[in-house]
Design a protein around this motif. Structure first.
Motif, PDB file in Angstrom:
ATOM      1  N   GLU A 163       0.863  -1.199   0.000  1.00 32.28           N
ATOM      2  CA  GLU A 163       0.000   0.000   0.000  1.00 32.28           C
ATOM      3  C   GLU A 163       0.888   1.234   0.000  1.00 32.28           C
ATOM      4  N   LEU A 164       0.715   2.084  -1.014  1.00 36.25           N
ATOM      5  CA  LEU A 164       1.515   3.298  -1.150  1.00 36.25           C
ATOM      6  C   LEU A 164       0.845   4.425  -0.376  1.00 36.25           C
ATOM      7  N   GLU A 165       1.526   4.882   0.666  1.00 35.04           N
ATOM      8  CA  GLU A 165       0.974   5.967   1.490  1.00 35.04           C
ATOM      9  C   GLU A 165       1.399   7.315   0.903  1.00 35.04           C
ATOM     10  N   HIS A 166       0.931   7.548  -0.309  1.00 34.39           N
ATOM     11  CA  HIS A 166       1.278   8.762  -1.021  1.00 34.39           C
ATOM     12  C   HIS A 166       0.163   9.058  -1.994  1.00 34.39           C
ATOM     13  N   SER A 167      -0.013  10.281  -2.304  1.00 34.93           N
ATOM     14  CA  SER A 167      -1.140  10.659  -3.155  1.00 34.93           C
ATOM     15  C   SER A 167      -0.885  10.388  -4.625  1.00 34.93           C
ATOM     16  N   GLU A 168       0.386  10.236  -5.024  1.00 32.92           N
ATOM     17  CA  GLU A 168       0.713   9.991  -6.423  1.00 32.92           C
ATOM     18  C   GLU A 168       1.318   8.590  -6.584  1.00 32.92           C
ATOM     19  N   SER A 169       1.044   7.996  -7.738  1.00 34.40           N
ATOM     20  CA  SER A 169       1.585   6.652  -8.018  1.00 34.40           C
ATOM     21  C   SER A 169       3.070   6.749  -8.360  1.00 34.40           C
ATOM     22  N   VAL A 170       3.870   5.948  -7.698  1.00 34.72           N
ATOM     23  CA  VAL A 170       5.330   5.922  -7.914  1.00 34.72           C
ATOM     24  C   VAL A 170       5.740   4.490  -8.303  1.00 34.72           C
ATOM     25  N   PRO A 171       6.461   4.291  -9.432  1.00 35.87           N
ATOM     26  CA  PRO A 171       6.881   2.934  -9.817  1.00 35.87           C
ATOM     27  C   PRO A 171       7.958   2.390  -8.882  1.00 35.87           C
ATOM     28  N   TYR A 172       7.797   1.132  -8.513  1.00 37.33           N
ATOM     29  CA  TYR A 172       8.764   0.460  -7.644  1.00 37.33           C
ATOM     30  C   TYR A 172       9.307  -0.784  -8.354  1.00 37.33           C
ATOM     31  N   MET A 173      10.359  -1.302  -7.788  1.00 42.31           N
ATOM     32  CA  MET A 173      10.962  -2.547  -8.291  1.00 42.31           C
ATOM     33  C   MET A 173      10.992  -3.559  -7.151  1.00 42.31           C
ATOM     34  N   LEU A 174      10.581  -4.798  -7.466  1.00 41.59           N
ATOM     35  CA  LEU A 174      10.645  -5.900  -6.498  1.00 41.59           C
ATOM     36  C   LEU A 174      11.819  -6.800  -6.893  1.00 41.59           C
ATOM     37  N   GLU A 175      12.782  -6.960  -5.999  1.00 38.18           N
ATOM     38  CA  GLU A 175      14.023  -7.699  -6.300  1.00 38.18           C
ATOM     39  C   GLU A 175      14.140  -8.919  -5.384  1.00 38.18           C
ATOM     40  N   ILE A 176      14.503 -10.065  -6.010  1.00 41.71           N
ATOM     41  CA  ILE A 176      14.848 -11.288  -5.263  1.00 41.71           C
ATOM     42  C   ILE A 176      16.347 -11.514  -5.463  1.00 41.71           C
ATOM     43  N   ALA A 177      17.123 -11.261  -4.419  1.00 42.18           N
ATOM     44  CA  ALA A 177      18.583 -11.273  -4.531  1.00 42.18           C
ATOM     45  C   ALA A 177      19.148 -12.681  -4.327  1.00 42.18           C
ATOM     46  N   PHE A 186      11.348  -7.436 -10.809  1.00 44.87           N
ATOM     47  CA  PHE A 186      10.043  -7.275 -11.449  1.00 44.87           C
ATOM     48  C   PHE A 186       9.497  -5.878 -11.107  1.00 44.87           C
ATOM     49  N   PRO A 187       8.814  -5.247 -12.050  1.00 41.64           N
ATOM     50  CA  PRO A 187       8.219  -3.925 -11.763  1.00 41.64           C
ATOM     51  C   PRO A 187       6.938  -4.087 -10.947  1.00 41.64           C
ATOM     52  N   ILE A 188       6.700  -3.137 -10.048  1.00 42.64           N
ATOM     53  CA  ILE A 188       5.474  -3.129  -9.251  1.00 42.64           C
ATOM     54  C   ILE A 188       4.981  -1.685  -9.168  1.00 42.64           C
ATOM     55  N   GLN A 189       3.708  -1.506  -9.427  1.00 44.06           N
ATOM     56  CA  GLN A 189       3.114  -0.160  -9.450  1.00 44.06           C
ATOM     57  C   GLN A 189       2.012  -0.081  -8.387  1.00 44.06           C
ATOM     58  N   PRO A 190       2.381   0.158  -7.117  1.00 41.66           N
ATOM     59  CA  PRO A 190       1.347   0.230  -6.071  1.00 41.66           C
ATOM     60  C   PRO A 190       0.460   1.464  -6.253  1.00 41.66           C
ATOM     61  N   ALA A 191      -0.820   1.230  -6.036  1.00 42.09           N
ATOM     62  CA  ALA A 191      -1.780   2.338  -6.169  1.00 42.09           C
ATOM     63  C   ALA A 191      -1.785   3.192  -4.898  1.00 42.09           C
ATOM     64  N   PRO A 192      -1.949   4.508  -5.038  1.00 36.66           N
ATOM     65  CA  PRO A 192      -1.951   5.377  -3.840  1.00 36.66           C
ATOM     66  C   PRO A 192      -3.142   5.055  -2.939  1.00 36.66           C
ATOM     67  N   ARG A 193      -2.862   4.946  -1.658  1.00 37.07           N
ATOM     68  CA  ARG A 193      -3.887   4.721  -0.638  1.00 37.07           C
ATOM     69  C   ARG A 193      -4.728   3.485  -0.916  1.00 37.07           C
ATOM     70  N   LYS A 194      -4.139   2.502  -1.585  1.00 37.92           N
ATOM     71  CA  LYS A 194      -4.894   1.301  -1.947  1.00 37.92           C
ATOM     72  C   LYS A 194      -3.942   0.097  -1.935  1.00 37.92           C
ATOM     73  N   ILE A 195      -4.472  -1.050  -1.487  1.00 38.58           N
ATOM     74  CA  ILE A 195      -3.634  -2.252  -1.389  1.00 38.58           C
ATOM     75  C   ILE A 195      -3.461  -2.867  -2.792  1.00 38.58           C
ATOM     76  N   THR A 196      -2.210  -3.057  -3.183  1.00 42.32           N
ATOM     77  CA  THR A 196      -1.867  -3.728  -4.449  1.00 42.32           C
ATOM     78  C   THR A 196      -1.259  -5.093  -4.118  1.00 42.32           C
ATOM     79  N   THR A 197      -1.812  -6.142  -4.689  1.00 42.33           N
ATOM     80  CA  THR A 197      -1.377  -7.505  -4.361  1.00 42.33           C
ATOM     81  C   THR A 197      -0.653  -8.120  -5.564  1.00 42.33           C
ATOM     82  N   VAL A 198       0.479  -8.757  -5.298  1.00 41.34           N
ATOM     83  CA  VAL A 198       1.216  -9.534  -6.329  1.00 41.34           C
ATOM     84  C   VAL A 198       1.474 -10.929  -5.764  1.00 41.34           C
ATOM     85  N   TYR A 199       1.600 -11.905  -6.674  1.00 40.30           N
ATOM     86  CA  TYR A 199       1.880 -13.288  -6.304  1.00 40.30           C
ATOM     87  C   TYR A 199       3.167 -13.743  -7.004  1.00 40.30           C
ATOM     88  N   LEU A 200       3.884 -14.599  -6.333  1.00 37.73           N
ATOM     89  CA  LEU A 200       5.104 -15.213  -6.885  1.00 37.73           C
ATOM     90  C   LEU A 200       5.020 -16.717  -6.694  1.00 37.73           C
TER      91      LEU A 200
END
Length: 723
Positions: free
Chosen positions: A92-106, A146-160
């Motif tokens: 969940e992005l606690e921000h008013s604007e959508s910001v692109p994130y990256m999910l990394e498995i090292a 992998f790219p992840i685009q969490p929505a502002p003030r909303k839960i974004t779910t991804v599966y692996l």
């Protein structure tokens, strides 16, 4: 009582409600724009699929959603488990604007990763893993990103969905896309230092190996190469930069590097510790481990990755323990270089143990346990390099000590030599005086001997003259004796042959005449016993007597022919044309050739004439050709081939047919005997081959036979070149 039951029921319902409420609350990772989140294992939901059959649609169902469990570690580690691992991450992005994130498995060595993300009203899917070419990855990075685009003030779910044949370790982090790659610079810089140290040590020791012509350096750079193969593959750099289009090798190079390291390490230990001198038993152990290294190298190419990886890891751990134990043993034995050798393997062994325990899930995943192999490899390489210098310094010290000892020995030797020379010179002076006295006595005796020698010389001259005459007489006598001996030996051989031939002839004469004479006597006795026999029977008996007389006459003629053949001591030789003699035989056998429809082929390219007896040559060809006609095979395709060939020591005339052939295994020893026949159903006397053999012997040649029943026969006539 009823009131208590009601109260208990209410309490149970309340507890169930609380449990349901707790289960319904899933962990949510709340992120702030621009912030990086590492080790989020406890914010992840996990489901272990031991069947490997659960699909993504089934995972979305309520049945499987209830089975997800919350992670209990910051970095999830599952060791060596044969499972398909489902991860659910709520962001969940606690921000008013959508910001692109990256999910990394090292963890770069995972086999397959399916990434499911929400794309509007549907689910999108991405795939990654070290089983596909590196160029097919969505994001160019040594780890799985992998790219992840969490929505502002909303839960974004991804599966692996993750599957791996080796250890499953999941250091998962989420970071803003902006500046994501720049954040890796510090870690990549450390890797650059590590690779730089290893490559510099590799090239430096390679130069020393060629300069010093030492195998120890080659084995040492083999250890460095094995470390580089394995560690660069484990870190993902080899797959990213060296062989990005070969995922099979990107996995198996880890096993290859381990095997190469074990092989080179034990060769180095044998050479460096001189185990064949210091401990025969442990030397054999080093050779066994070296052989195991070769086996692992082969297994990297032929065996399943999972099985070969387990074998390689256990062998590596055992080999490190074995090298460490041997280092301690040789250290206690007083081998000076074993001290640094032991410390090098101790640090590397500690690194391998920590890394293995981390992969098995017994140790937490942190910077130290993740990079302990690099620290161990660098320390091992540096300490082994120091041990090289230390060993050669010790060798230099020992060399100087040996040189000093040699100088001391040489000094003492020179002193002893001087004393011996003085003593020897004194003795020589004494002996010189004695010899001078003896010389005077010898001179006087020589004068007396010279006078006697003059007389002896005169007598010796006379004796030598007489010896010359005697040797000449002896030589003449020996030559005469040798000549007479040779003549007697030849006469004895000829006499023995003649006696043997006479015995054979007498035996054959008695044998061949006995049968017709016996039959004649029987017929005459029949006439005497029955004088009143009618005329018809008389005529029949007389005809039989006539037949037996003819048989007796034929036998006598054969005996005469043999006698004439034996009596031909010297035969006249002249140039005989082979083709003319063959044509002469064809004229004689014209009717037989026409009736048998046999074809006679002549090939005289090698030579056309031979110096021999024409009568014998015609007789030999006649007997061989007539035999070939008699014993032709059934059918219309019969032939006789006569061919001349030049050999190194002989002239060869071969007569080959495709007739019924002869069983040489059965009749080979009897083939040239008199009256020997091997096909009773065909008319003949069995005298032809006997005459061929006898005539070839008289001509100084030989005859040989090659035959196969049903395929034909070849007679080879060998004539000496001297003719």
């Amino acid at each position: 009582m009823r009131a208590l039951i009601r109260i208990f029921s209410v309490v149970l319902l309340f507890i169930g409600f609380l449990a349901h409420s707790t289960a319904a609350r899933e962990p949510v990772l709340k992120v702030l724009a621009g912030q990086k989140y590492e080790e989020i294992g406890q914010d992840i939901l996990i489901f272990k699929d031991y069947t490997h059959q659960v699909s993504f649609q089934e995972i979305l169902s309520e049945q499987y959603q209830k089975q997800f469990e919350r992670g209990n570690q910051d970095v999830l580690s599952f060791g060596l488990q044969d499972i398909s691992l489902w991860l659910k991450i709520n962001v969940e992005l606690e921000h008013s604007e959508s910001v692109p994130y990256m999910l990394e498995i090292a963890f770069p060595t995972l086999d397959s990763i399916f990434y499911f993300y929400q794309d509007g009203d549907r689910w999108g899917e991405m795939f990654a893993g070290d089983r596909i070419p590196f160029s097919e990855r969505e994001i160019d990075h040594k780890n799985f990103v992998f790219p992840i685009q969490p929505a502002p003030r909303k839960i974004t779910t991804v599966y692996l969905r993750i599957r791996n044949k080796g250890s499953i370790i999941l250091p998962i982090k989420i970071a803003p896309k902006e500046g994501f790659f720049a954040a890796d610079l510090q870690e990549e810089l450390l890797y650059g230092i590590f690779y730089g140290i290893m490559i510099v040590m590799f090239l430096y020791n390679l130069f020393l190996a060629f300069a010093a012509r030492s195998l120890s350096y080659l084995y040492y750079i083999g250890i460095i190469a094995g470390n580089l193969f394995s560690l660069s593959a484990l870190n993902g750099h080899a797959f990213q930069y060296l062989w990005p289009n070969n995922p099979w090798w990107a996995n198996h190079v880890i096993i290859f590097g381990i095997g190469f390291w074990i092989f080179s390490g034990n060769l180095f230990a044998i050479r460096f510790l001189e185990s064949n001198k210091n401990s025969r038993g442990y030397h054999i152990g080093f050779k066994v481990m070296r052989f195991m290294g070769l086996i692992i190298i082969v297994l990297a190419f032929v065996l399943d990755y999972e099985i070969s990886l387990v074998i390689a890891n256990y062998t590596l751990a055992f080999n490190c323990v074995y090298l460490l134990a041997n280092g301690i043993l040789f250290w206690r034995k007083g081998v000076k270089v074993a001290e640094i050798f032991t410390m090098a393997w101790a640090l590397y062994l500690i690194g391998i143990l920590l890394y293995t325990l981390r992969n098995l899930g017994f140790l937490p995943v942190n910077f130290m346990t993740t990079h302990v192999l690099e620290f161990g490899a660098v320390s091992e390489v540096i300490l082994l390099s120091i041990s090289f210098g230390y060993k050669y310094r010790l060798l230099e010290v020992d060399k100087k000590k040996a040189q000093k000892n040699v100088l001391d020995i040489m000094t003492r030797s020179q002193e002893l030599i001087q004393l011996q020379n003085d003593d020897l010179e004194h003795r020589i002076q004494e002996r010189t005086q004695e010899l001078k006295q003896k010389q005077d006595e010898v001179l006087q005796q020589n004068e007396e001997l010279n006078a006697k020698n003059e007389k002896l010389t005169e007598a010796q001259t006379i004796i030598e003259q007489q010896n010359i005459l005697l040797r000449k007489y002896n030589d003449d006598l020996e030559n005469q004796v040798a000549t007479r001996t040779n003549d007697l030996q030849q006469s004895n051989q000829e006499l023995a042959q003649n006696v043997q031939q006479l015995e054979q002839y007498a035996f054959m004469t008695a044998h061949n005449l006995r049968a017709p004479v016996a039959r004649l006597l029987g017929l005459t006795n029949l006439l005497e016993l029955s004088p009143d026999t009618d005329k018809q029977e008389w005529m029949m008996i007389l005809s039989k007597i006539k037949e037996e007389g003819n048989s007796l006459d034929a036998v006598i003629k054969d005996m005469n022919a043999i006698i004439q053949l034996r009596s031909a001591a010297d035969v006249e030789l002249e140039w005989v044309n082979i083709e003319e003699k063959v044509n002469q035989v064809k004229r004689i056998l014209k009717n037989s050739i026409a009736v048998s429809k046999i074809e006679i082929l002549l090939n005289t390219k090698a030579f056309t004439e031979i110096k021999s007896n024409p009568t014998y040559i015609e007789s030999i060809l006649y007997n061989l050709i007539s035999n070939a006609i008699k014993y032709k095979a059934p059918g219309d395709h019969s032939y006789i081939e006569i061919k001349t060939e030049r050999l190194e020591e002989n002239l060869l005339v071969s007569v080959r047919d495709n007739g019924v052939g002869i069983n040489l295994d059965k009749y080979g020893n009897q083939l040239f005997g008199m009256y020997k026949r091997f096909h009773p159903h065909i008319e003949g006397k069995g005298l032809g081959l006997f005459l061929v053999k006898s005539q070839m012997s008289i001509l100084g040649g030989d005859v040989k036979v090659e035959s196969t029943p049903g395929l034909g026969t070849t007679f080879k006539l060998f004539f000496p070149l001297s003719l």
